[in-house]
Motif scaffolding. Structure first.
Motif, PDB file in Angstrom:
ATOM      1  N   PRO A 120       0.820  -1.220   0.000  1.00 15.86           N
ATOM      2  CA  PRO A 120       0.000   0.000   0.000  1.00 15.86           C
ATOM      3  C   PRO A 120       0.842   1.253   0.000  1.00 15.86           C
ATOM      4  CG  PRO A 120      -0.152  -1.124   2.115  1.00 15.86           C
ATOM      5  CD  PRO A 120       0.619  -2.036   1.219  1.00 15.86           C
ATOM      6  N   HIS A 121       2.003   1.175   0.573  1.00 18.38           N
ATOM      7  CA  HIS A 121       2.866   2.353   0.557  1.00 18.38           C
ATOM      8  C   HIS A 121       4.096   2.092  -0.302  1.00 18.38           C
ATOM      9  CE1 HIS A 121       5.364   5.682   1.627  1.00 18.38           C
ATOM     10  NE2 HIS A 121       6.282   4.842   2.128  1.00 18.38           N
ATOM     11  N   VAL A 122       4.391   3.032  -1.137  1.00 16.57           N
ATOM     12  CA  VAL A 122       5.598   2.935  -1.964  1.00 16.57           C
ATOM     13  C   VAL A 122       6.509   4.082  -1.540  1.00 16.57           C
ATOM     14  CG1 VAL A 122       6.507   2.914  -4.297  1.00 16.57           C
ATOM     15  CG2 VAL A 122       4.228   1.992  -3.852  1.00 16.57           C
ATOM     16  N   PRO A 123       7.697   3.774  -1.076  1.00 12.78           N
ATOM     17  CA  PRO A 123       8.561   4.828  -0.497  1.00 12.78           C
ATOM     18  C   PRO A 123       9.271   5.672  -1.548  1.00 12.78           C
ATOM     19  CG  PRO A 123       9.651   2.716  -0.334  1.00 12.78           C
ATOM     20  CD  PRO A 123       8.310   2.430  -0.931  1.00 12.78           C
ATOM     21  N   TYR A 124       8.508   6.429  -2.253  1.00  8.00           N
ATOM     22  CA  TYR A 124       9.103   7.273  -3.299  1.00  8.00           C
ATOM     23  C   TYR A 124      10.004   8.341  -2.696  1.00  8.00           C
ATOM     24  CZ  TYR A 124       5.721   5.391  -6.667  1.00  8.00           C
ATOM     25  OH  TYR A 124       5.004   4.576  -7.486  1.00  8.00           O
ATOM     26  N   ARG A 125       9.669   8.807  -1.520  1.00 10.72           N
ATOM     27  CA  ARG A 125      10.337   9.994  -0.997  1.00 10.72           C
ATOM     28  C   ARG A 125      11.696   9.715  -0.389  1.00 10.72           C
ATOM     29  NH1 ARG A 125       7.387  14.416  -0.428  1.00 10.72           N
ATOM     30  NH2 ARG A 125       8.508  15.065   1.439  1.00 10.72           N
ATOM     31  N   ASN A 126      12.149   8.503  -0.518  1.00 10.95           N
ATOM     32  CA  ASN A 126      13.433   8.189   0.103  1.00 10.95           C
ATOM     33  C   ASN A 126      14.630   8.684  -0.684  1.00 10.95           C
ATOM     34  OD1 ASN A 126      12.119   7.083   2.190  1.00 10.95           O
ATOM     35  ND2 ASN A 126      12.557   4.938   1.687  1.00 10.95           N
ATOM     36  N   SER A 127      14.408   9.087  -1.877  1.00  8.53           N
ATOM     37  CA  SER A 127      15.533   9.672  -2.638  1.00  8.53           C
ATOM     38  C   SER A 127      14.976  10.618  -3.679  1.00  8.53           C
ATOM     39  CB  SER A 127      16.350   8.575  -3.335  1.00  8.53           C
ATOM     40  OG  SER A 127      15.654   8.130  -4.473  1.00  8.53           O
ATOM     41  N   LEU A 159      -7.282   9.937  -5.980  1.00 10.70           N
ATOM     42  CA  LEU A 159      -8.010   9.859  -4.717  1.00 10.70           C
ATOM     43  C   LEU A 159      -8.471   8.432  -4.441  1.00 10.70           C
ATOM     44  CD1 LEU A 159     -10.174  13.104  -4.866  1.00 10.70           C
ATOM     45  CD2 LEU A 159      -8.353  12.586  -3.253  1.00 10.70           C
ATOM     46  N   LYS A 160      -8.978   7.803  -5.499  1.00 12.85           N
ATOM     47  CA  LYS A 160      -9.421   6.422  -5.330  1.00 12.85           C
ATOM     48  C   LYS A 160      -8.268   5.535  -4.899  1.00 12.85           C
ATOM     49  CE  LYS A 160     -13.301   6.333  -8.535  1.00 12.85           C
ATOM     50  NZ  LYS A 160     -13.748   5.922  -9.871  1.00 12.85           N
ATOM     51  N   GLU A 161      -7.133   5.826  -5.510  1.00 16.97           N
ATOM     52  CA  GLU A 161      -5.940   5.045  -5.180  1.00 16.97           C
ATOM     53  C   GLU A 161      -5.612   5.200  -3.696  1.00 16.97           C
ATOM     54  OE1 GLU A 161      -1.708   4.280  -7.388  1.00 16.97           O
ATOM     55  OE2 GLU A 161      -2.714   6.197  -7.583  1.00 16.97           O
ATOM     56  N   GLN A 162      -5.699   6.433  -3.234  1.00 16.85           N
ATOM     57  CA  GLN A 162      -5.402   6.695  -1.828  1.00 16.85           C
ATOM     58  C   GLN A 162      -6.414   6.000  -0.925  1.00 16.85           C
ATOM     59  OE1 GLN A 162      -2.770   8.193  -0.686  1.00 16.85           O
ATOM     60  NE2 GLN A 162      -1.990   8.684  -2.721  1.00 16.85           N
ATOM     61  N   VAL A 163      -7.658   6.026  -1.316  1.00 14.56           N
ATOM     62  CA  VAL A 163      -8.687   5.338  -0.529  1.00 14.56           C
ATOM     63  C   VAL A 163      -8.379   3.852  -0.450  1.00 14.56           C
ATOM     64  CG1 VAL A 163     -11.119   4.696  -0.485  1.00 14.56           C
ATOM     65  CG2 VAL A 163     -10.480   7.034  -0.989  1.00 14.56           C
ATOM     66  N   ALA A 164      -7.989   3.309  -1.632  1.00 17.70           N
ATOM     67  CA  ALA A 164      -7.651   1.885  -1.661  1.00 17.70           C
ATOM     68  C   ALA A 164      -6.483   1.592  -0.743  1.00 17.70           C
ATOM     69  CB  ALA A 164      -7.329   1.472  -3.088  1.00 17.70           C
ATOM     70  N   THR A 165      -5.514   2.502  -0.727  1.00 16.36           N
ATOM     71  CA  THR A 165      -4.348   2.329   0.147  1.00 16.36           C
ATOM     72  C   THR A 165      -4.781   2.271   1.606  1.00 16.36           C
ATOM     73  OG1 THR A 165      -3.080   3.607  -1.441  1.00 16.36           O
ATOM     74  CG2 THR A 165      -2.106   3.305   0.717  1.00 16.36           C
ATOM     75  N   LEU A 166      -5.623   3.188   1.961  1.00 13.91           N
ATOM     76  CA  LEU A 166      -6.070   3.239   3.361  1.00 13.91           C
ATOM     77  C   LEU A 166      -6.881   2.001   3.723  1.00 13.91           C
ATOM     78  CD1 LEU A 166      -7.048   7.009   3.554  1.00 13.91           C
ATOM     79  CD2 LEU A 166      -5.082   5.895   4.606  1.00 13.91           C
ATOM     80  N   LYS A 167      -7.689   1.578   2.757  1.00 11.10           N
ATOM     81  CA  LYS A 167      -8.474   0.368   3.027  1.00 11.10           C
ATOM     82  C   LYS A 167      -7.569  -0.827   3.237  1.00 11.10           C
ATOM     83  CE  LYS A 167     -12.871   1.353   0.778  1.00 11.10           C
ATOM     84  NZ  LYS A 167     -13.669   1.158  -0.443  1.00 11.10           N
ATOM     85  N   SER A 169       0.493  12.462   2.985  1.00 12.35           N
ATOM     86  CA  SER A 169       0.438  11.118   2.391  1.00 12.35           C
ATOM     87  C   SER A 169       1.612  10.263   2.784  1.00 12.35           C
ATOM     88  CB  SER A 169       0.376  11.235   0.878  1.00 12.35           C
ATOM     89  OG  SER A 169       1.514  11.909   0.422  1.00 12.35           O
ATOM     90  N   SER A 170       2.723  10.520   2.094  1.00 11.81           N
ATOM     91  CA  SER A 170       3.813   9.561   2.223  1.00 11.81           C
ATOM     92  C   SER A 170       4.441   9.534   3.614  1.00 11.81           C
ATOM     93  CB  SER A 170       4.852   9.853   1.157  1.00 11.81           C
ATOM     94  OG  SER A 170       5.257  11.205   1.257  1.00 11.81           O
ATOM     95  N   GLU A 171       4.631  10.714   4.197  1.00  6.37           N
ATOM     96  CA  GLU A 171       5.250  10.723   5.524  1.00  6.37           C
ATOM     97  C   GLU A 171       4.412   9.888   6.494  1.00  6.37           C
ATOM     98  OE1 GLU A 171       7.993  11.906   6.503  1.00  6.37           O
ATOM     99  OE2 GLU A 171       8.631  13.086   4.782  1.00  6.37           O
ATOM    100  N   TRP A 172       3.159  10.159   6.411  1.00 10.13           N
ATOM    101  CA  TRP A 172       2.267   9.492   7.327  1.00 10.13           C
ATOM    102  C   TRP A 172       2.217   7.990   7.043  1.00 10.13           C
ATOM    103  CZ3 TRP A 172      -2.417   7.011   6.173  1.00 10.13           C
ATOM    104  CH2 TRP A 172      -3.178   6.644   7.295  1.00 10.13           C
ATOM    105  N   VAL A 173       2.121   7.658   5.795  1.00 12.79           N
ATOM    106  CA  VAL A 173       2.035   6.242   5.440  1.00 12.79           C
ATOM    107  C   VAL A 173       3.331   5.536   5.756  1.00 12.79           C
ATOM    108  CG1 VAL A 173       1.631   4.627   3.562  1.00 12.79           C
ATOM    109  CG2 VAL A 173       0.323   6.716   3.684  1.00 12.79           C
ATOM    110  N   ASP A 174       4.443   6.214   5.528  1.00 11.84           N
ATOM    111  CA  ASP A 174       5.742   5.603   5.866  1.00 11.84           C
ATOM    112  C   ASP A 174       5.727   5.094   7.297  1.00 11.84           C
ATOM    113  OD1 ASP A 174       6.860   5.921   3.475  1.00 11.84           O
ATOM    114  OD2 ASP A 174       8.018   7.739   3.976  1.00 11.84           O
ATOM    115  N   LYS A 175       5.269   5.969   8.180  1.00 11.11           N
ATOM    116  CA  LYS A 175       5.336   5.620   9.596  1.00 11.11           C
ATOM    117  C   LYS A 175       4.366   4.489   9.935  1.00 11.11           C
ATOM    118  CE  LYS A 175       7.172   9.978  11.143  1.00 11.11           C
ATOM    119  NZ  LYS A 175       7.615  10.395   9.812  1.00 11.11           N
ATOM    120  N   VAL A 176       3.233   4.524   9.385  1.00 12.03           N
ATOM    121  CA  VAL A 176       2.284   3.426   9.610  1.00 12.03           C
ATOM    122  C   VAL A 176       2.892   2.120   9.160  1.00 12.03           C
ATOM    123  CG1 VAL A 176       0.066   2.486   8.926  1.00 12.03           C
ATOM    124  CG2 VAL A 176       0.289   4.905   9.426  1.00 12.03           C
TER     125      VAL A 176
END
Ligand SMILES: Nc1ncnc2c1ncn2[C@@H]1O[C@H](COP(=O)(O)OP(=O)(O)OP(=O)(O)O)[C@@H](O)[C@H]1O
Length: 990
Positions: free
Chosen positions: A679-686, A748-756, A834-841
């Motif tokens: 669900p999370h893809v760590p794009y922000r790591n570089s 947005l749908k993608e994000q909803v799917a991620t959260l689900k 998005s990503s920061e929060w998802v990273d930690k989860v």
């Protein structure tokens, strides 16, 4: 008397005439028979003389009407036509009368009053009278030629002419005299009245010739005034009278004169009154003083003439009228004919028009049908075109969203003696000869396509060409070149240093193709193409298209890459240059290469140590529907992927290598997450993964060119590279999506799917946690982010608080944040949300997972001073599906530890596990779990071939640390390092 005085000549004439009459009467009255006889004789003799002379002048024939010795009446009648008079005068004075009417000679004999003859003789007589008046001869009245007229006057006139003729015949010597001088013809016109005085003169002359001829002849007639003449006349008359008779005679004379005068005045008055309106040119004007009978005759003839003239005029008018009418009739007929002709023409034209109208309508309707058919065909064509495009992209999608092409570099000049590690090559498979302790072995790898050393640039491009079409259809495309330094990445992407058309790399050809396709589609879609070119060096982004020399070094802050820029630009601050031809692109590339070369030194080619990315932004507007499609293509030339320990470098070079490894490692993380459908893809790591985010996600099409060198001494890197590539090849990104206007909704749908998915995952964990034993002595510390750190020296235990995670997922800000009215969110907010929060989860999730697995395997792992668990290496072999993310998520751990400042020391540690190395390890493990692995999305193509690796063998017994663990004291604490790790570490520290 006053009026008589005013009348001048007229009065003289009147008085003279009266006197003559009185004298004649008086004479008669006196009864002087002898005198009368003498006078009659004299008159007859004079008449004979005149007649003879006239006869002589005109000849016997001409004077047939005039006897030689005519009576007074005969004389008058003979001359009545005026012909003889006119002829004679013309003989005396040639040309005196221009026209003599001769025809009426017979008519003259006709009774008086015949209109035609009267008119004609009057014409001659008048002309004659005018002429003699002009010439100054004694004249007479026209009426003298009529019955009762005074023939003596005519005789007098004829004899005067005769005298003149004789005088002329005799040579015209001296002055001609006949009772007065002849005026020269040029004397000018004298009044007609004046000529009327001539009879008196003639009478005088005649009288004097009778009574006192000598005295009269001696009298100068020029000096003779009227009064003089009168007195002479009176004296002559009275000379032979007795004195006693004189008073009586004078009295009679005077009374007679007065009477005559009064009569004439009265007549004059009546005439004037009777014909007040008669023209002054009328003959009456001249004859009103004439006797009434004569005047009537003149008037009659004049009226007759007038009538004739009127008749003639009316005839002429009638004729003219007739002519006019005839002409009008002719014109009318002509016009009728013309109208008829025009009517015919009109009829024909109308018929023609009707025919043409009908024809036009037919043609118009057939044209309409034709156009309708064309429109239908056009819409059908558009439909088919659209369908074709969809099908085409579906085919592309079915091929897999990430495609991996392998290219083998040929030996370079001077390497001809080298032995190649390439064993066997097929269309999609390549075998590498590896030497090991147990002899030679062959490792096979399968990709979408394999290009041998002899493959031309054109061949390579032709296989990726369809992707270019996708960009124009609104897809995001990422093409990147991976491989160790010198393996041919730049050659593939750009071409050799000495560029020719044939050797042009993917970049040029891709853009050339874009222009070509855009041109082909210009009737339906209008494309705008713009280019960015950046470089990522040591995690800094640099604009390569600056031309002014400024900002050449790292102009952007560390946060300049945004994943959700308004215009779809990852690096909105970098120069975006519109291009419209391949030449523009070549120019830009030159600028880019020049800027990139600035950082190079003689020893170190900058291109080897930085990632360069050419980004092509395409925006197409459908000319019919107005729909806008946006596509973007990243053409990335990655830095060399070789391991640092092999480079044996220190200082700046080491730092560069660490950055390279870290970004490539982040790339591996992203790909692994995608492969795992995490669900999370760590794009922000570089910076690299941030930049490529929009082209590596589910909405993009990705192609990786993996490059290998054929040299034997590069076999380690070759194997490592190929393993990484093979791993990438397994990634299934799902169907790529077009960037149309609803992309935000999709996101947005993608994000909803991620959260689900996170929720579902959490629920599953809750179930599993029930069977896990909670370790004793554990201590919970809740961080400010709500995550729980467990500080336990023995084992890594629970946990993140499930309720809190749930809270986070449920109560977390929506993605993208829902802005309250009047409130807006910036891209940065969205990124954080998005990503920061998802990273930690996800970090929490992984920790839970690790703990669970550890308990299942009965422990064996270690925990660092910072609370990081170190699992036994067997773990990687046993549950690959759950471990993959852990392996590729080392940065997530770093974030979790709250240790975001990467020090050189840390770099040194992380460099031990470069991405290829990690993947290599991963692949070692994956062969065991091939049959059960949940990430194997392409069963047709085996992920890797089994290999015998010492490291792999060791991994069964030796616990390996997580590569990026950081110890507070700089050591690895109680962890156990494998031989490879030990070796790397030694080399780094060296
Ligand atoms: N397919 C090929 N055919 C011929 N020559 C090649 C080919 N591939 C690479 N070369 C040559 O090999 C050399 C190294 O290639 P290149 O510079 O492209 O490697 P690289 O992977 O980009 O290196 P770096 O990581 O340093 O940028 C160059 O001289 C290039 O011309």
């Amino acid at each position: 008397m006053a009026s008589a005085t005013e009348g001048g000549g007229l009065m003289s004439f009147t008085v003279a005439s009266v006197m003559e009459d009185v004298l004649q009467q008086h004479g008669n009255g006196l009864g002087d028979h002898d005198l009368e006889y003498r006078r009659a004789e004299e008159a007859a003799s004079r008449r004979y003389e005149a007649a003879n002379w006239l006869r002589k002048m005109v000849g016997v024939v001409g004077a047939k009407d005039l006897p030689a010795e005519p009576t007074e009446e005969g004389f008058r009648l003979g001359l009545r036509s005026g012909i003889i008079l006119c002829k004679v005068l013309n003989k005396v004075q040639p040309g005196a009368i221009s026209k003599v009417v001769e025809s009426p000679c017979d008519a003259i004999l006709v009774a008086d009053g015949a209109p035609l003859s009267a008119f004609q003789y009057f014409e001659n007589v008048r002309n004659f009278l005018v002429a003699i008046q002009e010439m100054g001869f004694p004249t007479f009245e026209a009426s003298d030629l009529e019955q009762g007229g005074k023939a003596s006057r005519i005789v007098n006139c004829v004899l005067a002419i005769k005298s003149y003729d004789e005088w002329k015949q005799s040579g015209g010597i001296g002055v001609w005299k006949f009772g007065g001088s002849i005026k020269p013809p040029s004397l000018g016109k004298s009044s007609f009245v004046r000529k009327n005085s001539e009879p008196f003169m003639n009478s005088l002359s005649r009288t004097s010739s009778i009574n006192n001829e000598k005295s009269l002849s001696e009298t100068d007639s020029n000096k003779l005034s009227n009064s003089g003449s009168l007195s002479t006349l009176v004296r002559a008359v009275l000379s032979d009278k007795k004195p006693e008779d004189v008073p009586k005679l004078i009295e009679t004379l005077l009374s007679k004169v007065v009477e005559e005068f009064e009569n004439r005045v009265t007549n004059q008055y009546e005439l004037v009154r009777a014909a007040p309106r008669e023209s002054t040119s009328s003959p009456n004007n001249r004859s009103f003083l004439k006797p009434l009978g004569e005047r009537e005759r003149e008037e009659k003839s004049f009226k007759a003439i007038k009538k004739d003239e009127t008749i003639q005029k009316s005839q002429i008018v009638e004729e003219e009228k007739k002519n006019r009418q005839f002409k009008q009739l002719t014109i009318f007929n002509q016009q009728q004919e013309d109208i008829e002709g025009l009517r015919q023409t009109l009829y024909t034209t109308r018929a023609g028009m009707q025919f043409m109208q009908k024809k036009f309508q037919e043609e118009f309707s057939s044209l309409g049908m034709h156009i309708h058919g064309l429109a239908h065909a056009a819409s059908g064509y558009h439909r088919v075109l659209e369908e074709n495009r969809k099908l085409y992209n579906q085919v592309q999608d079915l091929k897999g969203s990430i495609r991996v092409y392998c290219r083998v570099r040929p030996f370079l000049p001077g390497q001809s003696n080298f032995s190649s590690t390439i064993g066997n090559m097929e269309d999609d498979t390549i075998s590498i000869n590896t030497a090991s302790r147990h002899g030679k072995s062959l490792k096979s790898f399968t990709f979408n396509k394999v290009f041998g050393p002899s493959a031309s640039q054109e061949e390579v491009f032709s296989d990726m060409q369809p992707l270019i079409r996708s960009v124009l259809d609104g897809y995001n495309v990422c093409i990147f070149a991976y491989g160790q330094t010198g393996s041919g990445k730049t050659f593939t992407m750009s071409g050799p240093r000495d560029l020719t058309e044939k050797s042009q790399g993917v970049n040029y050809r891709a853009l050339g193709d874009l222009f070509l396709l855009a041109e082909q589609r210009k009737d339906t879609i209008r494309y705008d193409i713009a280019v960015q070119m950046i470089e990522i060096y040591n995690e800094h982004v640099r604009d390569l298209l600056v031309t002014d020399g400024s900002n050449k070094r790292y102009p952007f802050s560390s946060n300049e890459i945004r994943n959700s820029s308004q215009k779809g630009l990852s690096v909105p601050d970098a120069s975006l240059v519109p291009v419209s031809s391949t030449f523009d692109v070549i120019d830009l590339m030159k600028v880019g290469h020049k800027n990139r070369a600035v950082g190079s030194t003689a020893l170190n080619d900058r291109s080897s140590r930085s990632h360069s990315c050419l980004t092509v932004h395409v925006q197409g507007r459908d000319l019919t529907s107005g729909a806008v499609l946006r596509g973007c293509m990243h053409l990335v030339d990655l830095a060399g992927s070789e391991r640092v320990d092999k480079s044996e470098v220190t200082g700046d070079r080491l730092k560069e290598a660490q950055h390279i490894n870290r970004s490539l490692s982040a790339l591996g993380d992203v790909i692994a997450s995608l492969a795992h459908k995490n669900p999370h893809v760590p794009y922000r790591n570089s910076k690299l993964t941030q930049l490529l985010q929009d082209s590596l996600g589910g909405q993009a099409k990705t192609l990786m060119f993996v490059h290998i060198s054929p040299e034997a001494d590069a076999v380690g890197e070759t194997i490592s590279t190929l393993k990484f590539a093979e791993r990438v090849a397994t990634v299934e990104l799902g169907a790529a999506r077009v960037n149309n206007d609803t992309s935000d909704v999709k996101e947005l749908k993608e994000q909803v799917a991620t959260l689900k998915a996170a929720l579902a995952r959490k629920e599953a964990e809750s179930q599993q946690n029930k069977i896990l034993t909670t370790p004793t002595g554990s201590e919970k510390h809740k961080t400010k982010t709500g995550e729980v750190e467990i500080h336990n020296n023995n084992i890594m235990t629970k946990k993140s608080e499930s309720c809190e995670v749930e809270e986070i997922t449920v109560n977390s800000p929506p993605w993208p944040p829902v802005a309250s009215p009047g409130q807006t969110y910036r891209d940065e907010d969205r990124s954080f949300g998005s990503s920061e929060w998802v990273d930690k989860v996800m970090v929490n999730n992984r920790q839970d997972e690790m703990r669970r697995v550890e308990s299942l395997w009965g422990g064996g792992g270690t925990t660092t001073d910072n609370g990081i668990s170190i699992l036994p290496e067997d773990f990687y072999r046993r549950d690959l599906s759950s471990d993959t993310s852990r392996i590729f998520s080392e940065h997530s751990y770093n974030i979790f530890m709250g240790n975001n400042n990467i020090t050189d020391d840390l770099d040194a540690v992380t460099s031990d596990s470069s991405e290829p190395d990690l993947l290599w390890q991963f692949n070692q493990s994956s062969k065991i779990t091939t049959t059960t692995s949940t990430i194997e999305s392409k069963p047709k193509k085996p992920v890797s071939k089994p290999i015998k690796s010492p490291q792999f063998r060791n991994s069964n017994t030796v616990s390996r640390p997580l590569a990026s663990q950081k110890l507070t004291n700089g050591t690895r604490g109680t962890k156990q390092l494998g031989p490879a790790d030990m070796k790397r570490k030694a080399s780094v520290r060296h």
